[in-house]
Write an enzyme that holds these catalytic residues in place. Structure first.
Site, PDB file in Angstrom:
ATOM      1  CB  SER A 108      -4.431  12.284  15.314  1.00 12.32           C
ATOM      2  OG  SER A 108      -5.756  13.420  14.931  1.00 12.32           O
ATOM      3  CE  LYS A 116      -2.511   1.490   3.577  1.00 17.33           C
ATOM      4  NZ  LYS A 116      -3.634   1.726   4.421  1.00 17.33           N
ATOM      5  N   GLY A 122      -4.157  -1.774  18.030  1.00 16.41           N
ATOM      6  CA  GLY A 122      -4.431  -2.081  16.556  1.00 16.41           C
ATOM      7  C   GLY A 122      -3.429  -0.894  15.917  1.00 16.41           C
ATOM      8  CD  GLN A 141      -9.985   5.599   9.631  1.00 22.76           C
ATOM      9  OE1 GLN A 141     -10.426   4.709   9.326  1.00 22.76           O
ATOM     10  NE2 GLN A 141      -9.033   6.224   8.430  1.00 22.76           N
ATOM     11  CG  MET A 166      -8.956   0.985  16.731  1.00 26.46           C
ATOM     12  SD  MET A 166      -7.896  -0.472  16.942  1.00 26.46           S
ATOM     13  CE  MET A 166      -7.726  -0.791  15.054  1.00 26.46           C
TER      14      MET A 166
END
Ligand code: NAD
Length: 321
Positions: A199, A67, A292, A138, A219
Site C-alpha cells: 500500500s 461488489k 493490475g 494478499q 498489483m
C-alpha cells in the site's frame, strides 16, 4: 435468491477456478463484450472507513452485478479483516436479485489470478526466480498463484516492515521453494518476475534496479496517489493492464501518464494478448509491466462461478425475495 457464505467460498473456491474466470473476463473486456461501470469510493465519515461499489455487465457470460465494500482500519482489533466486501448478482433479463456472495476470499483469489494471468502471457518462458515486494495479506495468494505459471526454483522478497517477511518465507516453504529476504538491489538483480503488492504511496523499485527481460506485475496501486515503482521504470516498460482507463487514472501508470512520459494509448489491455490480437512480449530483453488495478468484472466473474459451484454441491442457501 442464493446466499453463498464467506466460509463456503473458502471451502469450494480455489486458484484454478479464479484463474479461468479472470482470464475469460479479461478476454471478454478486450473484445468489448463486458464493461465496468464507474467506480464509487467514498470516505463515509464514520469508523475511518472507505466504502464503495465496483460494478459491471458481462454480456458474454450474462453476469450483472456489483461488489460492495471497502476498508475499515479498526477491524483488525475486533478480530475482523480490514477489507470487507460482498458481491451481489442480478438477473440481466429482469433485474431481480440472484445471489449474495461473501467477497473477501474471492477478492484475494481474483487479484492473485490477475497477476498470474499476466505471468502466463508475458513472462519469459525461462523465468526461474520470483521476486516479491510486499508481505501483507494478499502476498501469500499472489505467490501461490504465480508459481503455478513458471518453473520457479527460488523466491526472493523484500518488505518495508521486515517483521512481516515470515509470511513470504512460510508460503514459499508450503510451495517447496527456498526463500531469501534480500535488499531491493538484489531483488531486482536476481528476479525474472517481480510482483509488487503493497500500500505504498512512493516508488519502491526503480528502473536502475530491474534487469532487461523482467516481467513486473504491479498489483498494489489501486487508488490515486499510490505508487510502487518509479515513473521511469513504467516509461521504459511495455505496458499491459486489466483496464486502460483505470491504469491511467488510479493504477501504477498514473504517475508516468501525469508526467507526460506515457500516453494512455500505449497501454494494452491484457485481454488483447490472451486473444492473440497483441503479441505480448516481443523479445527476451523487453521489460513487461502489468498494471493490475482490479476491476468489478473480475469480482462478478469469480462470484458467478462460486454460486454455480455452491448450488452444484448443495452449499448455497436459498431465500425467497
Ligand atoms: P496489507 O495491509 O495486509 O499489507 C500492506 C503491505 O504494504 C505490507 O507489505 C506493508 O508492509 C506494505 N506497506 C505499507 N505501507 C507501506 C509503505 N508506505 N511503503 C511500502 N510498503 C508499505 O494489505 P494487502 O491486503 O496485502 O493489500 C496490499 C495492497 O494491495 C493494498 O494497497 C491494496 O489496496 C491492494 N489491493 C489491490 C487489489 C487489486 O485488484 N489490484 C486487490 C486487493 C488489494
Amino acid at each position: 435468491m442464493h446466499i453463498v457464505s464467506e466460509a463456503t467460498c473458502r471451502e469450494i473456491m480455489g486458484r484454478d477456478d479464479a484463474f479461468a474466470a479472470v482470464e475469460a473476463i479479461f478476454s471478454a473486456m478486450a473484445r468489448g463484450d463486458a464493461y465496468n461501470f464507474p467506480v464509487i469510493r467514498e470516505a463515509i465519515g464514520h469508523a475511518d472507513a472507505l466504502y464503495g461499489f465496483k460494478s459491471g455487465f458481462d454480456r458474454a457470460g450474462m453476469v450483472l452485478g456489483l461488489k460492495s465494500g471497502g476498508y475499515w482500519p479498526g477491524n483488525e482489533k475486533k478480530g475482523l479483516t480490514n477489507h470487507q466486501s460482498t458481491v451481489f448478482l442480478f438477473d440481466p433479463d429482469s433485474g431481480r436479485p440472484m445471489a449474495m456472495v461473501g467477497g473477501n476470499h474471492l477478492t484475494a483469489l481474483r487479484t492473485a489470478a490477475a497477476s498470474a494471468v499476466s505471468i502466463k502471457h508475458l513472462a519469459r518462458r525461462d523465468a526461474r526466480v520470483l521476486g516479491m515486494v510486499g508481505a501483507g495479506f494478499q502476498s501469500a495468494f499472489q505467490m501461490r498463484a504465480a508459481v503455478a505459471q513458471r518453473d520457479f526454483d527460488k523466491v526472493v522478497g523484500w518488505n518495508l516492515h521486515p517483521e512481516m517477511l515470515g509470511r513470504l518465507e512460510a508460503t514459499a516453504a508450503e510451495l517447496g521453494l527456498p526463500f531469501e529476504a534480500v535488499d531491493l538491489d538484489r531483488l531486482g538483480a536476481e528476479a525474472d518476475v517481480i510482483i509488487t503488492i503493497t500500500s505504498s504511496f512512493a516508488p519502491i523499485l526503480s528502473l536502475a534496479q530491474v534487469r532487461p527481460g523482467t516481467h513486473l506485475a504491479c498489483m498494489g496501486t489501486d487508488t490515486k496517489g499510490k505508487q510502487e515503482v518509479d515513473a521511469a521504470l513504467v516509461a521504459a516498460a511495455t505496458l499491459f493492464t486489466d483496464e486502460v482507463a483505470q491504469a491511467a487514472a488510479i493504477g501504477e501508470c498514473q504517475h508516468a501518464v501525469a508526467a507526460g512520459l506515457v500516453d494512455a494509448a500505449a497501454i494494452t489491455p491484457i485481454g488483447a494478448v490472451i486473444d492473440g490480437q497483441h503479441p505480448g512480449r516481443s523479445s527476451p530483453d523487453e521489460i513487461t509491466l502489468f498494471d493490475g488495478t482490479g476491476v468489478g468484472l473480475q469480482d462478478l466473474a469469480i462470484a458467478s462461478v462460486a454460486v454455480a459451484k455452491a448450488i452444484d454441491k448443495g452449499m448455497a442457501q436459498s431465500v425467497a425475495v
